[in-house]
Motif scaffolding. Sequence first.
Motif, PDB file in Angstrom:
ATOM      1  N   LEU A  20     -12.802  -5.802 -21.002  1.00  0.00           N
ATOM      2  CA  LEU A  20     -13.743  -4.801 -20.492  1.00  0.00           C
ATOM      3  C   LEU A  20     -13.467  -4.458 -19.031  1.00  0.00           C
ATOM      4  O   LEU A  20     -13.454  -3.285 -18.645  1.00  0.00           O
ATOM      5  N   ALA A  21     -13.233  -5.474 -18.209  1.00  0.00           N
ATOM      6  CA  ALA A  21     -12.962  -5.233 -16.786  1.00  0.00           C
ATOM      7  C   ALA A  21     -11.691  -4.405 -16.606  1.00  0.00           C
ATOM      8  O   ALA A  21     -11.676  -3.456 -15.807  1.00  0.00           O
ATOM      9  N   ALA A  31     -11.833  -0.946 -26.470  1.00  0.00           N
ATOM     10  CA  ALA A  31     -11.234  -0.937 -27.807  1.00  0.00           C
ATOM     11  C   ALA A  31      -9.754  -0.558 -27.732  1.00  0.00           C
ATOM     12  O   ALA A  31      -8.926  -1.114 -28.469  1.00  0.00           O
ATOM     13  N   THR A  32      -9.420   0.355 -26.837  1.00  0.00           N
ATOM     14  CA  THR A  32      -8.020   0.746 -26.650  1.00  0.00           C
ATOM     15  C   THR A  32      -7.198  -0.436 -26.160  1.00  0.00           C
ATOM     16  O   THR A  32      -6.103  -0.694 -26.672  1.00  0.00           O
ATOM     17  N   ILE A  33      -7.717  -1.163 -25.170  1.00  0.00           N
ATOM     18  CA  ILE A  33      -7.016  -2.349 -24.669  1.00  0.00           C
ATOM     19  C   ILE A  33      -6.809  -3.353 -25.810  1.00  0.00           C
ATOM     20  O   ILE A  33      -5.708  -3.891 -25.971  1.00  0.00           O
ATOM     21  N   CYS A  34      -7.834  -3.586 -26.595  1.00  0.00           N
ATOM     22  CA  CYS A  34      -7.728  -4.524 -27.728  1.00  0.00           C
ATOM     23  C   CYS A  34      -6.654  -4.077 -28.707  1.00  0.00           C
ATOM     24  O   CYS A  34      -5.850  -4.901 -29.167  1.00  0.00           O
ATOM     25  N   ASN A  38      -3.256  -6.139 -29.520  1.00  0.00           N
ATOM     26  CA  ASN A  38      -3.043  -6.600 -30.899  1.00  0.00           C
ATOM     27  C   ASN A  38      -1.967  -5.794 -31.614  1.00  0.00           C
ATOM     28  O   ASN A  38      -1.795  -5.924 -32.826  1.00  0.00           O
ATOM     29  N   ASN A  39      -1.247  -4.993 -30.844  1.00  0.00           N
ATOM     30  CA  ASN A  39      -0.119  -4.208 -31.349  1.00  0.00           C
ATOM     31  C   ASN A  39      -0.541  -3.280 -32.491  1.00  0.00           C
ATOM     32  O   ASN A  39       0.202  -3.060 -33.439  1.00  0.00           O
ATOM     33  N   GLN A  40      -1.750  -2.730 -32.377  1.00  0.00           N
ATOM     34  CA  GLN A  40      -2.263  -1.824 -33.405  1.00  0.00           C
ATOM     35  C   GLN A  40      -2.094  -0.361 -33.028  1.00  0.00           C
ATOM     36  O   GLN A  40      -2.158   0.498 -33.895  1.00  0.00           O
ATOM     37  N   ASN A  41      -1.910  -0.089 -31.749  1.00  0.00           N
ATOM     38  CA  ASN A  41      -1.687   1.273 -31.251  1.00  0.00           C
ATOM     39  C   ASN A  41      -0.590   1.238 -30.210  1.00  0.00           C
ATOM     40  O   ASN A  41      -0.491   0.287 -29.435  1.00  0.00           O
TER      41      ASN A  41
END
Length: 67
Positions: A20-21, A31-34, A38-41
């Motif tokens: 978040l920070a 969510a973008t960072i996640c 997690n190599n999803q995007n």
Amino acid sequence: MRKFAERLKELRIEKNLTVLALSKKIGVSDATICRWENNQNDIKGDQLIIVAMFFNVTTDYLLGIEN
């Protein structure tokens, strides 16, 4: 892009930043960072530059082209 995911998470943890920070500091959603970590995007070029500048590393380092 697997290397990017690993390096992003590593750099974030080294700076003691939560997802978040970091998201607030670079102007993307948590969510973008996640998804990046997690190599999803895949990260877009302009965002890659922002992340590199924030962590004071090269885009080549983030992408795993150089160490």
